[in-house]
Design an enzyme around this catalytic site. Structure first.
Site, PDB file in Angstrom:
ATOM      1  N   SER A  48       0.988 -46.932 -30.208  1.00 33.22           N
ATOM      2  CA  SER A  48       1.062 -48.059 -29.288  1.00 33.22           C
ATOM      3  C   SER A  48       0.609 -49.335 -29.978  1.00 33.22           C
ATOM      4  O   SER A  48      -0.519 -49.410 -30.492  1.00 33.22           O
ATOM      5  CB  SER A  48       0.173 -47.809 -28.070  1.00 33.22           C
ATOM      6  OG  SER A  48       0.040 -48.988 -27.304  1.00 33.22           O
ATOM      7  N   HIS A  65       5.661 -47.575 -29.452  1.00 38.99           N
ATOM      8  CA  HIS A  65       5.373 -47.599 -28.016  1.00 38.99           C
ATOM      9  C   HIS A  65       4.897 -48.997 -27.643  1.00 38.99           C
ATOM     10  O   HIS A  65       3.921 -49.513 -28.218  1.00 38.99           O
ATOM     11  CB  HIS A  65       4.300 -46.561 -27.679  1.00 38.99           C
ATOM     12  CG  HIS A  65       4.059 -46.403 -26.212  1.00 38.99           C
ATOM     13  ND1 HIS A  65       4.872 -45.657 -25.390  1.00 38.99           N
ATOM     14  CD2 HIS A  65       3.083 -46.913 -25.408  1.00 38.99           C
ATOM     15  CE1 HIS A  65       4.413 -45.689 -24.155  1.00 38.99           C
ATOM     16  NE2 HIS A  65       3.327 -46.462 -24.132  1.00 38.99           N
ATOM     17  N   ASP A  96       3.585 -51.386 -24.708  1.00 39.10           N
ATOM     18  CA  ASP A  96       2.966 -51.428 -23.384  1.00 39.10           C
ATOM     19  C   ASP A  96       3.147 -52.809 -22.767  1.00 39.10           C
ATOM     20  O   ASP A  96       2.559 -53.791 -23.240  1.00 39.10           O
ATOM     21  CB  ASP A  96       1.476 -51.103 -23.487  1.00 39.10           C
ATOM     22  CG  ASP A  96       1.233 -49.630 -23.799  1.00 39.10           C
ATOM     23  OD1 ASP A  96       1.720 -48.787 -23.033  1.00 39.10           O
ATOM     24  OD2 ASP A  96       0.566 -49.336 -24.804  1.00 39.10           O
ATOM     25  N   MET A 110       2.484 -55.105 -19.597  1.00 39.87           N
ATOM     26  CA  MET A 110       1.588 -55.163 -18.440  1.00 39.87           C
ATOM     27  C   MET A 110       1.682 -56.522 -17.764  1.00 39.87           C
ATOM     28  O   MET A 110       1.776 -57.551 -18.448  1.00 39.87           O
ATOM     29  CB  MET A 110       0.140 -54.914 -18.882  1.00 39.87           C
ATOM     30  CG  MET A 110      -0.072 -53.610 -19.622  1.00 39.87           C
ATOM     31  SD  MET A 110      -1.802 -53.393 -20.091  1.00 39.87           S
ATOM     32  CE  MET A 110      -1.695 -51.921 -21.109  1.00 39.87           C
ATOM     33  N   HIS A 112       7.189 -49.187 -22.195  1.00 38.38           N
ATOM     34  CA  HIS A 112       6.469 -48.639 -21.045  1.00 38.38           C
ATOM     35  C   HIS A 112       6.080 -49.794 -20.133  1.00 38.38           C
ATOM     36  O   HIS A 112       5.164 -50.557 -20.440  1.00 38.38           O
ATOM     37  CB  HIS A 112       5.242 -47.882 -21.548  1.00 38.38           C
ATOM     38  CG  HIS A 112       4.350 -47.375 -20.477  1.00 38.38           C
ATOM     39  ND1 HIS A 112       3.041 -46.973 -20.741  1.00 38.38           N
ATOM     40  CD2 HIS A 112       4.533 -47.176 -19.139  1.00 38.38           C
ATOM     41  CE1 HIS A 112       2.491 -46.573 -19.615  1.00 38.38           C
ATOM     42  NE2 HIS A 112       3.358 -46.686 -18.635  1.00 38.38           N
ATOM     43  N   MET A 134       4.378 -51.299 -17.191  1.00 42.69           N
ATOM     44  CA  MET A 134       3.333 -51.190 -16.186  1.00 42.69           C
ATOM     45  C   MET A 134       3.372 -52.474 -15.369  1.00 42.69           C
ATOM     46  O   MET A 134       2.481 -53.318 -15.433  1.00 42.69           O
ATOM     47  CB  MET A 134       1.974 -50.972 -16.860  1.00 42.69           C
ATOM     48  CG  MET A 134       1.830 -49.590 -17.459  1.00 42.69           C
ATOM     49  SD  MET A 134       0.407 -49.418 -18.565  1.00 42.69           S
ATOM     50  CE  MET A 134       1.153 -49.934 -20.112  1.00 42.69           C
ATOM     51  N   MET A 172       0.121 -40.257 -17.693  1.00 45.69           N
ATOM     52  CA  MET A 172      -1.017 -41.024 -18.167  1.00 45.69           C
ATOM     53  C   MET A 172      -2.255 -40.136 -18.195  1.00 45.69           C
ATOM     54  O   MET A 172      -2.561 -39.453 -17.210  1.00 45.69           O
ATOM     55  CB  MET A 172      -1.269 -42.237 -17.261  1.00 45.69           C
ATOM     56  CG  MET A 172      -0.172 -43.280 -17.273  1.00 45.69           C
ATOM     57  SD  MET A 172       0.118 -43.993 -18.918  1.00 45.69           S
ATOM     58  CE  MET A 172      -1.499 -44.696 -19.295  1.00 45.69           C
ATOM     59  N   PHE A 175      -5.730 -50.646 -20.194  1.00 45.80           N
ATOM     60  CA  PHE A 175      -6.485 -51.005 -21.395  1.00 45.80           C
ATOM     61  C   PHE A 175      -6.389 -49.899 -22.431  1.00 45.80           C
ATOM     62  O   PHE A 175      -6.295 -48.718 -22.082  1.00 45.80           O
ATOM     63  CB  PHE A 175      -7.960 -51.247 -21.071  1.00 45.80           C
ATOM     64  CG  PHE A 175      -8.204 -52.382 -20.114  1.00 45.80           C
ATOM     65  CD1 PHE A 175      -8.283 -53.685 -20.571  1.00 45.80           C
ATOM     66  CD2 PHE A 175      -8.335 -52.143 -18.757  1.00 45.80           C
ATOM     67  CE1 PHE A 175      -8.497 -54.737 -19.685  1.00 45.80           C
ATOM     68  CE2 PHE A 175      -8.544 -53.177 -17.865  1.00 45.80           C
ATOM     69  CZ  PHE A 175      -8.622 -54.483 -18.331  1.00 45.80           C
ATOM     70  N   ASP A 224      -0.143 -40.322 -22.732  1.00 42.73           N
ATOM     71  CA  ASP A 224      -0.614 -41.622 -23.200  1.00 42.73           C
ATOM     72  C   ASP A 224      -2.031 -41.845 -22.684  1.00 42.73           C
ATOM     73  O   ASP A 224      -2.259 -41.876 -21.476  1.00 42.73           O
ATOM     74  CB  ASP A 224       0.329 -42.711 -22.682  1.00 42.73           C
ATOM     75  CG  ASP A 224      -0.065 -44.108 -23.140  1.00 42.73           C
ATOM     76  OD1 ASP A 224      -1.044 -44.255 -23.891  1.00 42.73           O
ATOM     77  OD2 ASP A 224       0.628 -45.062 -22.741  1.00 42.73           O
ATOM     78  N   GLY A 225      -2.970 -41.997 -23.627  1.00 42.02           N
ATOM     79  CA  GLY A 225      -4.338 -42.334 -23.249  1.00 42.02           C
ATOM     80  C   GLY A 225      -5.365 -41.406 -23.860  1.00 42.02           C
ATOM     81  O   GLY A 225      -5.373 -40.213 -23.557  1.00 42.02           O
ATOM     82  N   GLY A 226      -6.192 -41.923 -24.743  1.00 45.49           N
ATOM     83  CA  GLY A 226      -7.264 -41.130 -25.331  1.00 45.49           C
ATOM     84  C   GLY A 226      -6.783 -40.037 -26.271  1.00 45.49           C
ATOM     85  O   GLY A 226      -7.484 -39.044 -26.479  1.00 45.49           O
ATOM     86  N   GLY A 260      -2.927 -45.171 -29.743  1.00 39.42           N
ATOM     87  CA  GLY A 260      -3.107 -46.557 -30.143  1.00 39.42           C
ATOM     88  C   GLY A 260      -4.273 -46.743 -31.080  1.00 39.42           C
ATOM     89  O   GLY A 260      -4.121 -46.841 -32.292  1.00 39.42           O
TER      90      GLY A 260
END
Length: 213
Positions: free
Chosen positions: A7, A32, A34, A36, A65, A67, A136, A142, A174-176, A196
């Site tokens: 990301s 990727h 993002d 927002m 993506h 959002m 997610m 964030f 996606d995330g962590g 990311g």
């Protein structure tokens, strides 16, 4: 085959062309992106004009993506900017099937995303029409957040839904995502991993990407 999609939310925005080239050389599969809007999520990033600019720098697959509220308003813009795939949140549009049809009609791949608290039942009817479902594994908005471990069984349930329906649909998370959480989600059935800060914060970007596979 597991695909890695770093990301650029974690990239240095002052040098986006160089940051994208960095992951391309290191063996990443997708970029990727993002997007927002500051309404659906509490942050603002970039839109189609930035995608159009960075499209000139690479031929990598652009995974956008969104959002954003009412994503159907931006489909044509992102197609014109060079997006290869648009992913919209089930929570953001009243007419998800129509939105997916519009994305496909523009010649892009289409994906649907779910926040951590959104049940899988919300995408059961749309599964035959999408190329990918994004789960997610943090609350969106964030980068650098901690992985929500209770999402692992959700990935497994989604993979079963897809398999039972006889469909060929990718599962993205996606995330962590890091070398440890990647193992958990891959075992559960995910095959496209967004990362990311783990990739862009690494001293050896190539090694970081390979550790996720």
């Amino acid at each position: 085959m597991v695909k890695i999609a770093p990301s650029i939310l974690s990239a240095d925005f002052a040098f986006l062309a160089d940051e994208i080239k960095k992951i391309e050389v290191a063996g990443a599969d997708w970029v990727h992106i993002d997007v927002m809007d500051g309404q659906f999520v509490p942050n603002l990033t970039f839109g189609a004009p930035v995608v159009k600019c960075i499209r000139k720098t690479t031929e990598m697959f652009f995974d956008c993506h969104l959002m954003v509220e009412n994503p159907e308003k931006y489909i044509a813009d992102f197609k014109a900017a060079g997006a290869d795939q648009m992913v919209v949140h089930v929570e953001t549009t009243k007419h998800l099937h129509r939105c997916i049809q519009q994305i496909k009609g523009e010649g892009m791949k289409a994906g649907v995303a779910l926040n951590p608290a959104t049940p899988l039942s919300t995408v059961e009817e749309i599964l035959p029409y999408v190329d990918m479902v994004l789960l997610m594994t943090v609350n969106p908005g964030f980068g650098g957040q901690s992985f929500i471990e209770s999402m692992v069984p959700k990935v497994a349930r989604l993979r079963k839904m897809i398999t039972d329906a006889g469909l060929d649909v990718d599962i993205q998370v996606d995330g962590g995502i890091n070398d440890k959480t990647a193992v958990l989600v891959k075992e559960a059935g995910a095959n496209i991993l967004v990362a990311g800060s783990y990739v862009y914060g690494a001293q050896d970007v190539k090694a970081a990407i390979e550790s996720l596979r």
